[in-house]
Design an enzyme around this catalytic site. Structure first.
Site, PDB file in Angstrom:
ATOM      1  N   TYR A 161       0.834  -1.203   0.000  1.00  0.00           N
ATOM      2  CA  TYR A 161       0.000   0.000   0.000  1.00  0.00           C
ATOM      3  C   TYR A 161       0.871   1.257   0.000  1.00  0.00           C
ATOM      4  O   TYR A 161       0.649   2.192  -0.783  1.00  0.00           O
ATOM      5  CB  TYR A 161      -0.920  -0.005   1.221  1.00  0.00           C
ATOM      6  CG  TYR A 161      -1.815   1.210   1.323  1.00  0.00           C
ATOM      7  CD1 TYR A 161      -2.978   1.302   0.564  1.00  0.00           C
ATOM      8  CD2 TYR A 161      -1.491   2.268   2.177  1.00  0.00           C
ATOM      9  CE1 TYR A 161      -3.801   2.422   0.650  1.00  0.00           C
ATOM     10  CE2 TYR A 161      -2.308   3.385   2.269  1.00  0.00           C
ATOM     11  CZ  TYR A 161      -3.456   3.454   1.507  1.00  0.00           C
ATOM     12  OH  TYR A 161      -4.260   4.567   1.588  1.00  0.00           O
TER      13      TYR A 161
ATOM     14  N   LYS B 229       1.194   4.315  -2.919  1.00  0.00           N
ATOM     15  CA  LYS B 229       0.880   5.714  -2.673  1.00  0.00           C
ATOM     16  C   LYS B 229       2.096   6.621  -2.880  1.00  0.00           C
ATOM     17  O   LYS B 229       1.958   7.770  -3.317  1.00  0.00           O
ATOM     18  CB  LYS B 229       0.318   5.873  -1.260  1.00  0.00           C
ATOM     19  CG  LYS B 229      -1.039   5.187  -1.063  1.00  0.00           C
ATOM     20  CD  LYS B 229      -2.070   5.687  -2.064  1.00  0.00           C
ATOM     21  CE  LYS B 229      -3.465   5.126  -1.787  1.00  0.00           C
ATOM     22  NZ  LYS B 229      -4.486   5.666  -2.716  1.00  0.00           N
TER      23      LYS B 229
END
Length: 266
Positions: free
Chosen positions: A155, A159
């Site tokens: 994750y 990002k």
């Protein structure tokens, strides 16, 4: 005059959380909004906006699939006659597997939705916006992309990629009058973070969520949505290629043991 009067806006991940809050605010500011989500929540959110007097259409789509992104833009052109703003907000957490546990398939899926999705939004929205004389693209990154400790490896990497993407896109769109920026939420109560908040509530520890930032609280979707609207508006006309952290100050410091306001550190 409302900030987005006469503007056409696409919001992905609009079925809940930040996307849903942003779609409502765009509509309140006069925009015609195409709400997109992989669930049926986009259609329900669009009906709520229309019931309140706004202009909205719901559409089910996979934000990480190029054909779906292209289809959403074509739908906005057909429904509203153009495209001025694309809020590429959709994302998935991918769970909390460590870097030693996460499979290649998990990595690929998280990157597909969280990073390839915004890239496809820029790829297909930019030519349409250029023909219209310019526009604004806002992507949802995360404080997890700024520093470690706010999410899993897959994750966080996705990002961080979004933050790099908006810089590169802003440069490669030179002369097109299209601004590309990102908003980086901290801990926000959304559908994606629901397990964290549910666990905290059940354990009677909700007050501990977000306590590590200087404001000592978690955020709500509306607080992120308002920054996204600012980035998309003419008020941010000289802001380009930037990632704005909205995290209560969490990313402003290295991890430390903080004392409460007024107390003296020992």
């Amino acid at each position: 005059m409302p900030r987005f009067e006469g503007k056409s806006v696409i919001v992905t991940g609009a079925g809940s959380g930040i996307g849903r809050a942003a779609a409502r605010l765009f509509a309140e500011e006069g925009a015609s909004v195409l709400l997109c989500d992989v669930t049926e929540g986009a259609e329900a959110a669009a009906e709520e906006i229309k019931a309140a007097g706004g202009k909205a259409v719901g559409r089910q789509m996979d934000a990480g699939a190029e054909e779906d992104v292209r289809g959403a833009i074509e739908a906005a052109l057909g429904e509203f006659g153009g495209l001025d703003v694309f809020f590429a907000n959709a994302g998935i957490s991918g769970g909390r597997d460590s870097i030693l546990e996460a499979s290649p398939d998990l990595w690929a899926e998280v990157l597909r939705v969280n990073l390839v999705g915004p890239a496809m939004a820029i790829k297909h929205a930019a030519p349409v916006m250029k023909e219209r004389g310019g526009g604004a693209i806002v992507c949802t990154a995360s404080v997890a992309g700024i520093n470690s400790g706010a999410g899993s490896a897959h994750y966080s990497a996705s990002k961080a990629g979004v933050m790099s993407l908006v810089k590169t896109a802003a440069q490669q769109l030179t002369g097109a009058k299209i601004r590309v920026n990102a908003v980086c939420p901290g801990i926000i109560e959304t559908g994606m973070t629901k397990p964290v908040f549910d666990f905290a509530r059940e354990a009677g520890k909700l007050d501990r969520v977000g306590r590590l930032n200087p404001l000592q609280r978690y955020g709500v979707a509306d607080e992120i949505a308002r920054v996204a609207l600012f980035l998309a508006s003419d008020e941010a006309s000289y802001l380009n290629g930037q990632s704005i952290a909205v995290d209560g100050g969490l990313s402003a410091s290295h991890p430390v043991t903080r004392q409460a306001y007024g107390q003296v550190a020992v």
